[in-house]
Write a protein that holds these residues in place. Structure first.
Motif, PDB file in Angstrom:
ATOM      1  N   LEU A 128      -5.635   3.435  -1.698  1.00 42.41           N
ATOM      2  CA  LEU A 128      -6.810   3.478  -0.780  1.00 42.41           C
ATOM      3  C   LEU A 128      -8.061   3.169  -1.128  1.00 42.41           C
ATOM      4  O   LEU A 128      -8.985   2.713  -0.594  1.00 42.41           O
ATOM      5  N   GLU A 129      -8.448   3.809  -2.518  1.00 41.82           N
ATOM      6  CA  GLU A 129      -9.569   3.750  -2.886  1.00 41.82           C
ATOM      7  C   GLU A 129      -9.911   2.182  -3.440  1.00 41.82           C
ATOM      8  O   GLU A 129     -11.119   1.776  -3.062  1.00 41.82           O
TER       9      GLU A 129
ATOM     10  N   GLU B 212     -10.861   0.089  -0.069  1.00 45.80           N
ATOM     11  CA  GLU B 212     -12.242   0.659   0.344  1.00 45.80           C
ATOM     12  C   GLU B 212     -13.158   0.075  -0.550  1.00 45.80           C
ATOM     13  O   GLU B 212     -14.210  -0.477  -0.052  1.00 45.80           O
TER      14      GLU B 212
ATOM     15  N   PHE C  22       0.837  -1.125  -0.014  1.00 50.20           N
ATOM     16  CA  PHE C  22       0.021  -0.110  -0.073  1.00 50.20           C
ATOM     17  C   PHE C  22       0.880   1.355   0.048  1.00 50.20           C
ATOM     18  O   PHE C  22       0.833   2.065  -0.906  1.00 50.20           O
TER      19      PHE C  22
ATOM     20  N   MET D 181      -0.105  10.797   6.566  1.00 51.62           N
ATOM     21  CA  MET D 181      -1.207  10.620   6.004  1.00 51.62           C
ATOM     22  C   MET D 181      -2.257  11.418   6.383  1.00 51.62           C
ATOM     23  O   MET D 181      -3.220  11.785   5.930  1.00 51.62           O
TER      24      MET D 181
ATOM     25  N   ARG E 238      -9.377   5.948   7.109  1.00 55.51           N
ATOM     26  CA  ARG E 238      -9.996   5.415   6.019  1.00 55.51           C
ATOM     27  C   ARG E 238      -9.150   4.200   5.730  1.00 55.51           C
ATOM     28  O   ARG E 238      -9.856   3.313   5.225  1.00 55.51           O
ATOM     29  N   PHE E 239      -8.035   4.357   5.774  1.00 57.04           N
ATOM     30  CA  PHE E 239      -7.331   3.126   5.607  1.00 57.04           C
ATOM     31  C   PHE E 239      -7.548   2.112   6.468  1.00 57.04           C
ATOM     32  O   PHE E 239      -7.560   0.679   5.987  1.00 57.04           O
TER      33      PHE E 239
ATOM     34  N   ARG F 156      -7.295  10.237   6.740  1.00 56.84           N
ATOM     35  CA  ARG F 156      -6.898   9.414   5.666  1.00 56.84           C
ATOM     36  C   ARG F 156      -6.328   8.035   6.254  1.00 56.84           C
ATOM     37  O   ARG F 156      -6.827   7.020   5.867  1.00 56.84           O
ATOM     38  N   TYR F 157      -5.540   8.210   7.579  1.00 54.36           N
ATOM     39  CA  TYR F 157      -5.273   6.911   8.073  1.00 54.36           C
ATOM     40  C   TYR F 157      -6.294   6.213   8.644  1.00 54.36           C
ATOM     41  O   TYR F 157      -6.615   4.905   8.557  1.00 54.36           O
TER      42      TYR F 157
ATOM     43  N   GLU G 117      -3.441   7.432  -3.707  1.00 55.51           N
ATOM     44  CA  GLU G 117      -4.828   7.530  -3.487  1.00 55.51           C
ATOM     45  C   GLU G 117      -5.521   6.147  -4.265  1.00 55.51           C
ATOM     46  O   GLU G 117      -6.542   5.565  -3.675  1.00 55.51           O
TER      47      GLU G 117
END
Length: 201
Positions: free
Chosen positions: A87-88, A91, A13, A119, A126-127, A123-124, A84
């Protein structure tokens, strides 16, 4: 049939520059090579066997020309960007609910703290959210490629090895997992990307 996916973190990642530490430490009288002492020290630190302060102090013994702040900055300099699209990807994979998702990383307190700062907290978060469990070696006192760490994840979550897929950039780690019957992808950094996962399942 694959029902569970376990992901490594670094170079899966988040991008890494694993060699920068030695290149930078050379400026402070260090070696460009990974010495047995450093391997052992890192291994102890990665399983939470010493505090960050003790770890930095040990590095200062090896690199007396560097102060604690310089050592921390160099140690964290290997952590690069987190694209990004990756990450997407995770998700979206979680939103499909086809697999149970886990993270299993050899890491340490300095690195994970730096990643969160780099991050940003949102955002972290979100991960972390797509993963059912987020296993960091320094928190569970186990590290790859020891068989115990894979067995721990399987047992704690009631996973069957034959239904589990593991991705890691280090062949030593995927080889160890395969011995337990886990299907693996030893991802080739720079040639392959985690967003290609579905073509490997």
């Amino acid at each position: 049939m694959i029902k569970n996916i376990i992901f490594d973190f670094g170079d899966v990642f988040i991008n890494l520059d694993k060699g920068i530490i030695f290149r930078e430490m050379e400026k402070f009288g260090g070696s460009l090579d990974l010495t047995p002492e450093l391997v052992e020290l890192n291994g102890v630190y990665e399983v939470g066997g010493m505090t960050s302060e003790a770890f930095v102090a040990q590095l200062q013994n090896q690199y007396p020309k560097a102060n604690a702040v310089e050592i921390e900055n160099i140690w964290n300099s290997m952590l690069l960007d987190f694209p990004e699209e990756r990450l997407e990807f995770i998700e979206n994979l979680a939103s499909e609910s086809d697999y149970r998702l886990f993270l299993l990383s050899n890491t340490n307190d300095l690195h994970i703290t730096h990643v969160e700062q780099k991050m940003g907290a949102e955002r972290y978060a979100r991960f972390k959210k797509p993963f059912e469990k987020f296993y960091l070696s320094h928190e569970i006192n186990l590290r790859k490629p020891d068989a115990e760490i894979y067995q721990f994840v399987l047992d704690e979550n009631g996973l069957k090895a034959e239904e589990t897929f593991f991705i890691d950039d280090t062949k030593e780690n995927t080889d160890a997992a395969e011995k337990l019957g886990i299907t693996c992808w030893n991802i080739q950094v720079g040639k392959e990307d985690i967003i290609q996962l579905k073509s490997k399942l």
